[in-house]
Scaffold this active site. Structure first.
Site, PDB file in Angstrom:
ATOM      1  CB  SER A 144      -1.728  -5.807  -2.450  1.00  0.00           C
ATOM      2  OG  SER A 144      -2.183  -6.945  -1.737  1.00  0.00           O
ATOM      3  CE1 TYR A 157       0.887  -9.188  -6.105  1.00  0.00           C
ATOM      4  CE2 TYR A 157       0.197  -9.328  -3.813  1.00  0.00           C
ATOM      5  CZ  TYR A 157      -0.062  -8.965  -5.120  1.00  0.00           C
ATOM      6  OH  TYR A 157      -1.260  -8.370  -5.447  1.00  0.00           O
TER       7      TYR A 157
HETATM    8  N1  LIG Z   1      -7.063 -10.316  -7.166  1.00  0.00           N
HETATM    9  C1  LIG Z   1      -6.653  -9.981  -5.945  1.00  0.00           C
HETATM   10  O1  LIG Z   1      -6.991 -10.619  -4.948  1.00  0.00           O
HETATM   11  C2  LIG Z   1      -5.739  -8.788  -5.758  1.00  0.00           C
HETATM   12  C3  LIG Z   1      -5.512  -8.349  -4.438  1.00  0.00           C
HETATM   13  C4  LIG Z   1      -4.666  -7.276  -4.244  1.00  0.00           C
HETATM   14  C5  LIG Z   1      -4.085  -6.637  -5.315  1.00  0.00           C
HETATM   15  N2  LIG Z   1      -4.338  -7.084  -6.580  1.00  0.00           N
HETATM   16  C6  LIG Z   1      -3.696  -6.378  -7.681  1.00  0.00           C
HETATM   17  O2  LIG Z   1      -4.672  -5.936  -8.597  1.00  0.00           O
HETATM   18  C7  LIG Z   1      -4.105  -5.886  -9.910  1.00  0.00           C
HETATM   19  C8  LIG Z   1      -4.992  -6.650 -10.862  1.00  0.00           C
HETATM   20  O3  LIG Z   1      -5.056  -7.988 -10.404  1.00  0.00           O
HETATM   21  P1  LIG Z   1      -6.075  -9.076 -11.009  1.00  0.00           P
HETATM   22  O4  LIG Z   1      -6.376 -10.004  -9.900  1.00  0.00           O
HETATM   23  O5  LIG Z   1      -7.158  -8.391 -11.733  1.00  0.00           O
HETATM   24  O6  LIG Z   1      -5.094  -9.824 -12.034  1.00  0.00           O
HETATM   25  P2  LIG Z   1      -5.355 -10.522 -13.450  1.00  0.00           P
HETATM   26  O7  LIG Z   1      -4.194 -11.409 -13.692  1.00  0.00           O
HETATM   27  O8  LIG Z   1      -6.716 -11.115 -13.494  1.00  0.00           O
HETATM   28  O9  LIG Z   1      -5.304  -9.284 -14.479  1.00  0.00           O
HETATM   29  C9  LIG Z   1      -4.106  -8.616 -14.706  1.00  0.00           C
HETATM   30  C10 LIG Z   1      -4.090  -8.088 -16.124  1.00  0.00           C
HETATM   31  O10 LIG Z   1      -2.850  -7.407 -16.313  1.00  0.00           O
HETATM   32  C11 LIG Z   1      -2.300  -7.786 -17.567  1.00  0.00           C
HETATM   33  N3  LIG Z   1      -0.847  -7.685 -17.526  1.00  0.00           N
HETATM   34  C12 LIG Z   1       0.021  -8.472 -16.835  1.00  0.00           C
HETATM   35  N4  LIG Z   1       1.285  -8.117 -17.096  1.00  0.00           N
HETATM   36  C13 LIG Z   1       1.231  -7.075 -17.954  1.00  0.00           C
HETATM   37  C14 LIG Z   1       2.210  -6.271 -18.589  1.00  0.00           C
HETATM   38  N5  LIG Z   1       3.522  -6.502 -18.412  1.00  0.00           N
HETATM   39  N6  LIG Z   1       1.805  -5.266 -19.403  1.00  0.00           N
HETATM   40  C15 LIG Z   1       0.476  -5.044 -19.607  1.00  0.00           C
HETATM   41  N7  LIG Z   1      -0.501  -5.793 -19.050  1.00  0.00           N
HETATM   42  C16 LIG Z   1      -0.124  -6.784 -18.230  1.00  0.00           C
HETATM   43  C17 LIG Z   1      -2.766  -9.219 -17.765  1.00  0.00           C
HETATM   44  O11 LIG Z   1      -2.721  -9.617 -19.138  1.00  0.00           O
HETATM   45  C18 LIG Z   1      -4.170  -9.190 -17.185  1.00  0.00           C
HETATM   46  O12 LIG Z   1      -5.142  -8.864 -18.155  1.00  0.00           O
HETATM   47  C19 LIG Z   1      -2.694  -6.453  -9.771  1.00  0.00           C
HETATM   48  O13 LIG Z   1      -1.776  -5.399  -9.631  1.00  0.00           O
HETATM   49  C20 LIG Z   1      -2.756  -7.249  -8.486  1.00  0.00           C
HETATM   50  O14 LIG Z   1      -1.505  -7.371  -7.876  1.00  0.00           O
HETATM   51  C21 LIG Z   1      -5.145  -8.138  -6.820  1.00  0.00           C
END
Ligand SMILES: NC(=O)c1ccc[n+]([C@@H]2O[C@H](COP(=O)([O-])OP(=O)(O)OC[C@H]3O[C@@H](n4cnc5c(N)ncnc54)[C@H](O)[C@@H]3O)[C@@H](O)[C@H]2O)c1
Length: 260
Positions: A144, A157
């Site tokens: 991130s 985080y």
């Molecule tokens: N959305 C943002 O703005 C953003 C920004 C920077 C980084 N990220 C990173 O991108 C990644 C995806 O984020 P997102 O926004 O798509 O999140 P999201 O919550 O929409 O999707 C995450 C998915 O991971 C699954 N998951 C969670 N814990 C789990 C586990 N223990 N085992 C298996 N699956 C698991 C969830 O069921 C979900 O389907 C994350 O690592 C997040 O930190 C997101």
């Protein structure tokens, strides 16, 4: 000749059930890949598989918990049993539990370490063991911008995401000589369910970011999926240990006074 650029590649997208991982599953499938949609949530994973299959693609759902070594071992071994190899491991599973550092509990701290750091470690290590045998493979971690800059309420985080960046760089030195690359995508803000849950004051969070995003918009899941595609493609053959900010310029930006 097919213009699908991941034709027959065996790809695993952990956390593929929704958000950024889901967009990546669809992109990989459109590019001709076989996609293992791995997620804690069975309904989400099966939903993504159903949509990929309806569009003529190939995918399977795997229910697993990224924090559990046997689950990750089963994911990798069943992929190899079914398809003979694993070409791409993209690790999107993550949690974001925001709050002031002064209020962060041990439970909140540990949960994010477990999913974001230990989960990434297990997926990367176990996939890399197989890829080293194959002498090829692509590992994509998801960190991130918050692993590189500070943000209000984001101490715990952001600390886990900084660790993901360090893991990516350290592992690249060990596995890249075997033909296995590892890179990290560092997304800027994208309004997924994770982001909306972590930012209940959506307007304040959005404007807090936009001040520092010269491109003037938040990201779309497809912006991140495009990067995950590029890193999985042949074009990224000599890229390893890299952190790719996909953020509309957020990391590059400091003071903005608008005087040009
Ligand atoms: N959305 C943002 O703005 C953003 C920004 C920077 C980084 N990220 C990173 O991108 C990644 C995806 O984020 P997102 O926004 O798509 O999140 P999201 O919550 O929409 O999707 C995450 C998915 O991971 C699954 N998951 C969670 N814990 C789990 C586990 N223990 N085992 C298996 N699956 C698991 C969830 O069921 C979900 O389907 C994350 O690592 C997040 O930190 C997101």
């Amino acid at each position: 000749m097919s213009d699908q650029r991941l034709l027959d590649r065996v790809t695993v997208v952990v956390g593929g059930g929704r958000g950024l991982g889901k967009a990546t599953c669809h992109r990989y499938a459109r590019e001709g890949a076989i996609v293992m949609v791995a997620d804690l949530d069975k309904d989400l994973a099966e939903g993504v598989v159903g949509k990929i299959e309806a569009a003529g693609g190939r995918a399977s759902a795997v229910v697993m918990d990224v924090t559990k070594r046997p689950d990750v071992e089963d994911l990798v071994s069943s992929t190899v049993n079914d398809h003979g190899r694993i070409d791409v491991m993209a690790i999107f599973a993550g949690v974001a539990l925001f709050g002031p550092a002064m209020d962060c509990t041990d439970e909140v701290w540990q949960r994010q370490l477990d999913v974001n750091v230990t989960g990434t470690f297990l997926c990367a290590q176990i996939a890399a063991r197989q890829m080293i045998k194959q002498k090829s493979g692509r590992i994509i971690t998801v960190s991130s911008v918050m692993g590189q800059r500070s943000g209000d309420r984001r101490m715990s985080y952001g600390t886990t995401k900084g660790a993901v960046i360090a893991l990516t760089k350290h592992m690249s030195g060990e596995i890249s000589p075997h033909g296995v690359t590892i890179n990290s995508i560092a997304p800027g803000p994208v309004k997924t369910e994770l982001w909306l849950a972590a930012n209940p004051d959506e307007e304040a969070a959005e404007s807090g970011y936009l001040t520092n995003i010269p491109m003037g918009r938040l990201g779309q899941p497809e912006d991140i999926a495009n990067a995950a595609f590029m890193l999985a493609s042949d074009d990224a053959a000599w890229i390893t240990g890299h952190v790719l900010n996909v953020d509309g310029g957020f990391i590059a930006t400091g003071v903005r006074d608008g005087i040009f």
